[in-house]
Scaffold this active site. Sequence first.
Site, short mmCIF file in Angstrom:
data_model
loop_
_atom_site.label_atom_id
_atom_site.label_comp_id
_atom_site.label_asym_id
_atom_site.label_seq_id
_atom_site.Cartn_x
_atom_site.Cartn_y
_atom_site.Cartn_z
N HIS A 247 0.84 -1.21 0.00
CA HIS A 247 0.00 0.00 0.00
C HIS A 247 0.87 1.25 0.00
O HIS A 247 0.44 2.30 0.48
CB HIS A 247 -0.93 0.03 1.22
CG HIS A 247 -1.69 -1.24 1.44
ND1 HIS A 247 -2.95 -1.47 0.95
CD2 HIS A 247 -1.33 -2.39 2.09
CE1 HIS A 247 -3.36 -2.69 1.30
NE2 HIS A 247 -2.39 -3.27 1.99
N SER B 227 13.67 21.95 -16.86
CA SER B 227 12.48 22.78 -17.00
C SER B 227 12.88 24.07 -17.69
O SER B 227 14.01 24.52 -17.56
CB SER B 227 11.91 23.06 -15.61
OG SER B 227 11.18 24.28 -15.62
N LYS C 228 15.33 22.12 -11.77
CA LYS C 228 14.60 20.90 -12.07
C LYS C 228 15.40 19.87 -12.86
O LYS C 228 16.16 20.19 -13.75
CB LYS C 228 13.36 21.24 -12.89
CG LYS C 228 12.29 21.91 -12.05
CD LYS C 228 11.61 20.90 -11.16
CE LYS C 228 10.12 21.02 -11.32
NZ LYS C 228 9.45 19.91 -10.69
N GLU D 255 8.16 8.99 -17.08
CA GLU D 255 6.74 9.33 -17.24
C GLU D 255 6.25 8.93 -18.63
O GLU D 255 5.12 8.46 -18.79
CB GLU D 255 6.55 10.83 -17.02
CG GLU D 255 6.72 11.22 -15.55
CD GLU D 255 6.99 12.70 -15.33
OE1 GLU D 255 7.01 13.13 -14.18
OE2 GLU D 255 7.20 13.44 -16.31
#
Length: 463
Positions: A164, A286, A292, A299
């Site tokens: 979980h 970024s 970043k 992704e």
Amino acid sequence: MESDSMAIRKTIVGHVDAAVLAFTAGKDVQLDLALAEADCIGTAAHVTMLSRMPGVNILTERDRNAVVRELITIMRAARRGTFRIRPEDQDVHLAVERLLTQKLGHVGKRVHTARSRNDQVATDLRLYAKERLLTLQDRMADLAGALLRLARRHVNVPMVGRTHLQPAMPSSVGLWASAHAESLLDDAILLRAAYDVNNRCPLGSAASYGVSLPIDRALTARLLGFHGPHQNVLYAGNGRGKCESAILASLAQVMVTLSRFAEDLILFAMPEFGYFTMPAAFGTGSSIMPQKNNPDVLELIRARAKIVSAHSAAVTAIVQGLPSGYSRDLQETKEPFLEGLRVTAACVDVLVPFVEQLRVNRQKLLAGFTPAVFATDRALELVAGGMPFRDAYDQVKANLGELSMVNPKLAIRAKTHLGAPGGLDFRGFAARVHQEHRHVAAERRRFHGAVTRLLGVDYPALG
Ligand code: ARG
């Protein structure tokens, strides 16, 4: 439909309205470029067989040699990017036939004897898939190997095991990385099953009902390095789309594995965890926030897993409930199939160097441990001393605040049974990786050897 004579195009197979032609050929004019090489190889086998057909003189050996020479020229043009499919060709099959007829006249007009575009395209797709599946399988074994090396190097590096997403039990980087490796090795089993389904030759099934000439389908299957021909010519035709569906289902499984690995890393490379550091070159940064280093690669793998799964669903849906024998619906399985193969291979490829360069942060991993993570271990310690498990469980649960910190390294080394953090069978894993590479090497030898003999030039070099 208005028949505007200006809009009628002459094709090899009759006169067709230009708009209808554009609608029906669809993307084939571009997509089929990927099949040019396979189409030429399939045609080389077909004309070789025709030239050896007993009692019927369709092509002499000389004719056959001339055709094969032209086919090699077309293959080279396709590799250079100068082979074109015209709208009037509709697809690669008629484009190749047009070129052969332009060059060889009446000999070119004979090559389509005893075959149909339906068995041709099915054969092309199988040949194309064969090469792609072997490359993919090889790269999957590379990726599994990279994950196993990561696991082995960090077999004793503790990592909190989670259920979980909550801290659960002591675990290790070795267990985590080799879990993804084993998943990939299981996907390779599915891929090989799909490869076996793909390894039958549909050529000569023509329009799915056979032809009244003594063609030798076992010969063409052998010339192309297939395991053998399909038996039933109707099934050979019906297998179009079904085979693609089986392959895509296996690719979707590969992507499930990759997406779960990606998700784990997205999470555990977050500064809040910091368990892993992505290789710097894999972050795209970024445009506004200078600090970043985003996990875009991971992704995209996560999203592309869904896309491959959708391609798999699309092809399966198109084939479901189709009547026996060719229907044009099948053309629409081509794009999701080619895309599924391309996307999956790209995702595996990008992950190999990613895993090789992934940095593991021991201190951050150790910092994730709290005494609560050892609760189950403590209960089992009491069990080993003779207490019934449920009593031990209750006792630990009632005294959670008193749990003491344990050295996580000792906790993972203590789990020595098969497959536990201290009992990983790296030799067994390595044997499986090796087996995948061996399968690829043997199948490539067989396939490339067959095509080399067929064309009379070294394949795939085409030198
Ligand atoms: N481009 C077609 C396809 O991919 C080739 C087969 C066409 N056959 C036919 N009977 N119209 O399905």
